[in-house]
Design a protein around this motif. Structure first.
Motif, short mmCIF file in Angstrom:
data_model
loop_
_atom_site.label_atom_id
_atom_site.label_comp_id
_atom_site.label_asym_id
_atom_site.label_seq_id
_atom_site.Cartn_x
_atom_site.Cartn_y
_atom_site.Cartn_z
N TYR A 84 0.85 -1.18 0.00
CA TYR A 84 0.00 0.00 0.00
C TYR A 84 0.89 1.23 0.00
O TYR A 84 1.81 1.34 0.81
N THR A 85 0.65 2.17 -0.91
CA THR A 85 1.36 3.45 -0.92
C THR A 85 0.34 4.57 -1.11
O THR A 85 -0.72 4.37 -1.72
N SER A 86 0.66 5.74 -0.59
CA SER A 86 -0.24 6.89 -0.76
C SER A 86 0.56 8.18 -0.82
O SER A 86 1.69 8.26 -0.32
N PHE A 87 -0.04 9.18 -1.45
CA PHE A 87 0.51 10.53 -1.51
C PHE A 87 -0.64 11.48 -1.27
O PHE A 87 -1.62 11.49 -2.02
N VAL A 88 -0.54 12.28 -0.18
CA VAL A 88 -1.64 13.15 0.20
C VAL A 88 -1.12 14.55 0.51
O VAL A 88 -0.50 14.77 1.56
N PRO A 89 -1.35 15.53 -0.37
CA PRO A 89 -1.10 16.93 -0.01
C PRO A 89 -2.10 17.33 1.10
O PRO A 89 -3.24 16.88 1.09
N PHE A 90 -1.64 18.16 2.04
CA PHE A 90 -2.50 18.53 3.16
C PHE A 90 -2.33 20.01 3.51
O PHE A 90 -1.35 20.65 3.13
N THR A 91 -3.29 20.50 4.27
CA THR A 91 -3.24 21.82 4.87
C THR A 91 -3.59 21.66 6.34
O THR A 91 -4.57 20.99 6.67
N ARG A 92 -2.78 22.25 7.23
CA ARG A 92 -3.01 22.19 8.67
C ARG A 92 -3.06 23.61 9.22
O ARG A 92 -2.23 24.44 8.89
N TYR A 93 -4.05 23.85 10.11
CA TYR A 93 -4.17 25.15 10.75
C TYR A 93 -4.19 24.97 12.27
O TYR A 93 -5.01 24.23 12.81
N TYR A 94 -3.27 25.66 12.95
CA TYR A 94 -3.21 25.66 14.41
C TYR A 94 -4.19 26.68 14.95
O TYR A 94 -4.28 27.81 14.45
N LEU A 95 -4.94 26.33 15.98
CA LEU A 95 -6.06 27.13 16.46
C LEU A 95 -5.69 28.21 17.48
O LEU A 95 -6.40 29.20 17.61
N LEU A 96 -4.60 28.03 18.23
CA LEU A 96 -4.24 28.99 19.27
C LEU A 96 -3.05 29.85 18.84
O LEU A 96 -2.46 29.63 17.78
N ASP A 97 -2.67 30.79 19.70
CA ASP A 97 -1.52 31.66 19.42
C ASP A 97 -0.25 30.84 19.23
O ASP A 97 -0.11 29.75 19.80
N VAL A 98 0.71 31.40 18.51
CA VAL A 98 1.93 30.67 18.15
C VAL A 98 2.80 30.33 19.36
O VAL A 98 3.58 29.39 19.30
N GLU A 99 2.68 31.05 20.45
CA GLU A 99 3.54 30.77 21.60
C GLU A 99 2.98 29.71 22.55
O GLU A 99 3.63 29.35 23.53
N LYS A 100 1.82 29.16 22.26
CA LYS A 100 1.23 28.14 23.14
C LYS A 100 2.00 26.83 23.05
O LYS A 100 2.35 26.36 21.98
N LYS A 101 2.25 26.24 24.21
CA LYS A 101 2.98 24.97 24.29
C LYS A 101 2.11 23.80 23.84
O LYS A 101 2.60 22.84 23.26
#
Length: 173
Positions: free
Chosen positions: A79-96
């Protein structure tokens, strides 16, 4: 065991981290996925594990665009796959600890070993993920995700849980 849990908890909550989820940075990593699937005419779910390397680039703060590649081999299939994706982080950039949503559309290919009589299948698929990143340092994080995937041919749907690490590389000016 209680001592190890206490030490890990203290480390997680005491490390100060500014994550590198800002424009111009790169993200590299991968997920180990425990996947369950169900054939169209079956009531039974089956489970297996895959590893998906992933790379992406932050086009704006908190938004990464990239791709993942999947490979899984067992006694009967490749089985092989290729998946372009988009990810969005919901909180401020400094959150741990920073939750995110992710979506992708791609192709997967299933090749059956010789003699099985089954053809090689290429199918369209899309997936959605919700999860969180826990940043140990400003460059290293742990991802935990709940995933939904829908294929165009062999499986109706798949639900999985993934754990993975990611490394963020800061762009030097």
């Amino acid at each position: 065991m209680k001592k190890i849990t206490l030490i890990v908890s203290i480390l997680l909550f005491s490390i100060s981290a500014n994550s590198q989820i800002t424009k111009g940075n790169w993200m590299f990593g991968g997920d180990a996925i425990i996947r369950g699937y169900k054939f169209e005419n079956s009531e039974k779910f089956r489970y297996y594990t895959e590893i998906f390397p992933k790379a992406g680039y932050f086009v704006i703060d908190k938004l990464v665009v990239g791709s993942e590649i999947g490979v899984f081999i067992n006694e009967a299939t490749l089985y092989t796959s290729f998946v372009p994706f988009t990810r969005y982080y919901l909180l401020d950039v400094e959150k741990k600890v920073n939750p995110f949503i992710e979506g992708g559309v791609g192709l997967e290919r299933i090749s059956y070993k010789r003699g099985s009589g089954d053809p090689t299948l290429t199918e369209f698929m899309y997936q959605f993920k919700v999860g969180t990143s826990i940043f140990f340092t400003n460059s290293v994080g742990l991802n935990i995700t709940l995933n939904y995937k829908n294929n165009s041919f062999q499986f109706d749907q798949e639900i999985s849980v993934a754990f993975g690490f990611q490394i963020h590389l800061e762009k030097k000016y």
